[in-house]
Write an enzyme that holds these catalytic residues in place. Structure first.
Site, PDB file in Angstrom:
ATOM      1  N   TYR A 117     -52.659  58.873  53.294  1.00 37.97           N
ATOM      2  CA  TYR A 117     -51.243  58.549  53.471  1.00 37.97           C
ATOM      3  C   TYR A 117     -50.376  59.807  53.468  1.00 37.97           C
ATOM      4  O   TYR A 117     -49.427  59.916  54.249  1.00 37.97           O
ATOM      5  CB  TYR A 117     -50.798  57.572  52.382  1.00 37.97           C
ATOM      6  N   GLU A 138     -48.194  49.787  49.171  1.00 40.14           N
ATOM      7  CA  GLU A 138     -48.605  50.073  47.800  1.00 40.14           C
ATOM      8  C   GLU A 138     -50.043  50.565  47.813  1.00 40.14           C
ATOM      9  O   GLU A 138     -50.845  50.147  48.654  1.00 40.14           O
ATOM     10  CB  GLU A 138     -48.521  48.827  46.912  1.00 40.14           C
TER      11      GLU A 138
END
Length: 224
Positions: A206, A194
């Site tokens: 990411y 998350e």
């Protein structure tokens, strides 16, 4: 968000299992511990590290985990994997050489890395990790940490933190790659995590490694 385990460029396209590694430099580079250059080191987190990890985490996050959470996680290494990143003291010896095929432990028991923005280089096994702090020298301070859960074919990153005074050097990326590498070593097919919708820097990192968004959890972070 999640990412299928990729063939990563450069550092960790393969699984490696040395107990201690350092970056192998190009001809003329001064990347060994013997050169007197400041280094970073990755170690597997232990119970003794928890108080210092908690201090660093309080500098990183508004709502840090309690120390008891780390102690509980570390009691189950088969399903949890946690590492700490240390800023080594100048002049710390590199330790004895080991053959690359000898270790059968975690994917990154300990790694030595030159300070500053981290280059893409191969990894070289050189020795064992924590013995360097066991000869009366002041222990190398923890400046970062990361961890994840592993279940079946999925790994879930629970935390990545770097002390604010050491950010901007690629150390968060290093910790993420360590999570990838251990996930590959444990035969995971997916890596999930998350991230705050406002954390653009983390999201860019990411995406660089193939993560894609799979939904939003409202009020996931208790401070917003």
């Amino acid at each position: 968000i999640r990412s299928r385990m990729p063939n990563l460029p450069g550092t960790v396209a393969r699984c490696y299992r040395p107990e201690m590694t350092t970056l192998r430099g190009r001809p003329g580079d001064r990347t060994s511990a013997d050169a007197g250059e400041p280094l970073y080191r990755l170690d597997i987190m232990t119970q003794d590290d928890v108080p210092e990890v908690s201090r660093v985490e309080r500098r990183c996050f508004a709502n840090p985990w309690p120390a008891s959470a780390y102690r509980r996680e570390l009691q189950n290494p088969a399903q949890n994997f946690y590492v700490v990143l240390r800023a080594m003291q100048a002049g710390t010896p590199a330790g004895p050489e080991l053959d690359n095929g000898q270790s059968q432990g975690h994917a990154a028991q300990s790694e030595l890395l030159p300070r500053g923005p981290l280059p893409r280089r191969s990894l070289l096994s050189i020795g064992r990790g924590r013995q360097q702090d066991g000869d009366g020298r002041e222990s190398s301070p923890i400046i970062g940490f990361a961890g994840m859960w592993l279940a079946f074919d999925e790994a879930h990153v629970t935390t990545i933190g770097v002390d604010p005074s050491h950010r901007g050097l690629g150390l968060g990326e290093l910790l993420l790659l360590c999570m990838f590498d251990e996930a590959v070593a444990r035969s995971a097919n997916w890596l999930t995590l998350e991230v705050r919708v406002t954390n653009a820097a983390a999201q860019a990192l990411y995406r660089k490694y193939g993560f894609t968004s799979h939904g939003t959890r409202k009020r996931y972070y208790s401070d917003n």
